[in-house]
Write an enzyme that holds these catalytic residues in place. Structure first.
Site: not given
Length: 336
Positions: A322, A324-326
């Site tokens: 998502g 936040h992950c990137i």
């Protein structure tokens, strides 16, 4: 650390120096094609760049697509990549105080592609080192597997994580829960760790990263997803985590989970928790479902002094993560 040294892991809502991201390149995980993934990443990066500096790591051969889609004020850094999840391959910065002086310290950990799930990953394992060289950070390396998406902090010494991830034998099988907790407390200058049992159902790529199920919104309040649908695969997970959070003495705010979506018979790990806080901004995922508007309204209430930009995250979800992950924040830690 000497007795005169203190550490603090700044909360994500504190002032940032910059955001770090990595340009999509692993073709096989983007079933709708790299072009759509890159447009999705560019939308996030360009939005954040209106509020704070953005650094994008790009493979040299992918320069044309990055330069075409990214705002001109985004700084591009060329070195080899295997994948695009900056949250898990970047260093984590802590504030270090030594004899009255305050400095930024970059923590570097082992990256093993979430338990050797994806190969190759040798280039990604070196990204943290590259970033520290670019920003000329003081560096401390640890021989422990740890991804940025697996832990969350409140800036006041409490760390939030899941047993499903940090105790998974594909990370640090030689370490017990007590070993890992002691390591986290010492390395981040923390006081306590809140261990949730599991992450959101279907988050098999990361083995239940915390950033898909719960996060701090201030030093005493945790936001988590919820559902009243007993048929949901997450119902019992949310119930157990709710009790753990209350027992830890934290306030709890619950956001409705996005409606269930399945791919190849497996529930996808959709999450509104996977948002990114930038300077004066929150970038919130949208999934095109009926809960999107309620999530937006709730985030506006939780962050009244920040702009809330809700951006379609479906193409990012296809790759396994998502917003936040990137993204990874580099906190602004001014020497004193």
């Amino acid at each position: 650390m000497s007795q005169l040294t203190k550490r603090r892991w700044p909360a994500e809502w504190e002032k940032h120096q910059a955001t770090w991201m990595a340009w999509p390149c692993r073709k096989e995980i983007w079933s709708n094609g790299l072009e759509k993934a890159r447009h999705a990443f560019a939308k996030i990066a360009n939005t954040i760049s209106e509020y704070e500096p953005v650094n994008m790591i790009v493979r040299a051969e992918d320069a044309p697509s990055a330069q075409k889609l990214l705002n001109s004020d985004i700084e591009i850094h060329f070195f080899e990549l295997d994948d695009s999840w900056a949250r898990d391959i970047s260093p984590l910065w802590v504030e270090e105080q030594l004899d009255g002086s305050k400095h930024s310290l970059a923590l570097k950990f082992i990256f093993n592609a979430w338990g050797n799930k994806f190969e190759p990953y040798a280039h990604d394992a070196k990204v943290a080192e590259h970033i520290t060289q670019i920003v000329q950070s003081k560096v401390e390396s640890h021989d422990v597997v740890l991804e940025g998406g697996s832990i969350h902090g409140n800036g006041q010494g409490t760390i939030l994580t899941t047993k499903e991830c940090l105790l998974n034998p594909n990370r640090n099988p030689q370490l017990t829960q007590d070993d890992i907790e002691s390591f986290l407390l010492k390395t981040f200058g923390a006081k306590d760790v809140i261990w949730l049992n599991k992450g959101v159902f279907g988050d098999v790529d990361t083995d239940g990263h915390i950033d898909n199920i719960a996060c701090f919104v201030d030093d005493k309040t945790i936001l988590t997803q919820s559902t009243s649908d007993r048929a949901s695969e997450n119902f019992s997970i949310y119930h157990e985590n709710r009790e753990i959070i209350h027992d830890a003495g934290m306030s709890l705010v619950e956001i409705p989970e996005p409606e269930a979506r399945y791919r190849d018979g497996e529930r996808e790990p959709l999450s509104y928790i996977n948002y990114y806080i930038a300077n004066d901004l929150v970038v919130l995922p949208a999934f095109g479902c009926k809960q999107d508007q309620a999530a937006l309204s709730m985030l506006k209430d939780l962050y009244p002094k920040r702009d809330i930009k809700q951006i379609d995250a479906n193409e990012i979800l296809i790759g396994g993560g998502g917003i936040h992950c990137i993204t990874m924040q580099q906190p602004l830690i001014q020497s004193a």
